[in-house]
Design a protein around this motif. Structure first.
Motif: not given
Length: 352
Positions: A1-11, A332-334
């Motif tokens: 999973m990309s870093k941007s996807s993790q940030i979006i899911l966190s937000l 973790s999202w990963n």
């Protein structure tokens, strides 16, 4: 999973939590809101104790003492001069404190700082011990703090306690402090300091051999844990509006330790999940302490039975499930992505 996807899911998750808090504040009854507040405060206390015990390997039983310091400092700083004059009936309040009143945020911070200073003073002689000896020593200091609070009547109002504390600790304050606590300790653990703490936990002698100043890092961990325990105590005082020395006994430390062990030593996520489960179950199990009437049979209420049940559960976890719910694993999202991907591949393999 990309870093941007993790940030979006966190937000998105943060936005959902904020929306839930807005909804809960307006639509839930007072009892449910109180439980949500207790979950946040217990999570702060559990994460701070996990830093000391789970990540640094120091068996500490002094959390109740640090909570008491934070609670009393915050309460004294929040009360108005008129309240102090009416409440301190056994002895007049100590002069400089009579007219001292500060905003809630500063009262909480000062409560945490006072607890941290006391934690530092205790750490210097006590942290030369280890294992069970450290636990016994910290437990002794917690009891000393409680006895001092009981007898320092001009400052603490003695055994009468403090009542009428302004109830500023709402959902926003409590979950805001929880977010700060988690963010601070996560960043600490990801730094070189966190590596040193984990090295001390795994093998202190090896850490010393590698040049790690174990006494400094153990003291730092203990002091930071004491600070957040003081913050948790301050929020508790501003939530329940009444405190007295009897509240801060060993049972309180036992409850926090139970959350840490059940969630998993060395897991921040486990401490938060454990706080949710234990806090809710402690409230639900109050029913076993009430008289139960089935019509043909009457069972009298047994005070303290819920703690007996929880003691048995804790013993079971320690004996048969020592790693707790999450062990040392973290959310973790990963990790979630790999879990669902693995299940999906397994199902595809079964079909083929």
């Amino acid at each position: 999973m990309s870093k941007s996807s993790q940030i979006i899911l966190s937000l998105i998750s943060i936005a959902c939590l904020i929306a839930f808090l807005f909804y809960a504040q307006s639509n839930f009854d007072a009892y449910t809101v109180r439980i949500l507040n207790l979950i946040a405060i217990n999570a702060i206390l559990a994460v701070s104790l996990n830093l000391i015990y789970g990540f640094t390997g120091m068996f500490s039983l002094g959390h109740a003492g640090f909570m008491a310091i934070g609670a009393y400092v915050c309460a004294i700083l929040l009360l108005s001069p008129e309240q102090k004059q009416m409440m301190w009936i056994l002895q007049p309040m100590f002069g400089p404190l009579q007219n001292l009143q500060v905003p809630f945020f500063f009262a909480v911070v000062l409560g945490g700082i006072c607890a941290a200073i006391l934690g530092l003073v205790i750490a210097i002689p006590v942290l030369r011990l280890g294992g069970d000896y450290l636990g016994i020593a910290t437990l002794g200091f917690a009891e000393i703090i409680r006895v001092v609070i009981t007898n320092a009547t001009p400052i603490t109002n003695g055994s009468l306690g403090i009542k009428g504390i302004p109830q500023y600790a709402n959902l926003w304050w409590n979950y805001g402090w929880l977010a700060f606590t988690v963010a601070f300790i996560v960043l600490l653990l990801k730094s070189n300091t966190g590596n040193a703490l984990c090295a001390i936990r795994d093998d202190e002698i090896a850490a010393k051999t590698m040049g790690v100043n174990t006494f400094f890092y153990r003291t730092l961990s203990f002091t930071i844990g004491a600070f957040f325990a003081g913050v948790g105590g301050a929020l508790t005082a501003a939530l329940i509006s009444t405190i007295d020395p009897k509240m801060f006994n060993f049972l309180l430390t036992f409850n926090i330790l139970m959350i840490v062990v059940a969630g998993g030593l060395g897991s921040i996520t486990g401490s938060i999940i454990g706080s949710v489960i234990i806090t809710v179950m402690l409230e639900w199990l109050r029913i076993v302490e009430q008289p139960i009437d089935f019509g043909f049979i009457h069972i009298p209420g047994i005070p303290g039975l819920r703690m007996v049940i929880f003691s048995i559960l804790l013993m079971g976890i320690i004996l048969f499930w020592r790693s707790g719910l999450l062990g040392t694993r973290e959310f973790s999202w990963n990790g979630i992505y790999r879990f669902f991907k693995k299940n999906s591949e397994a199902r595809s393999g079964d079909r083929s």
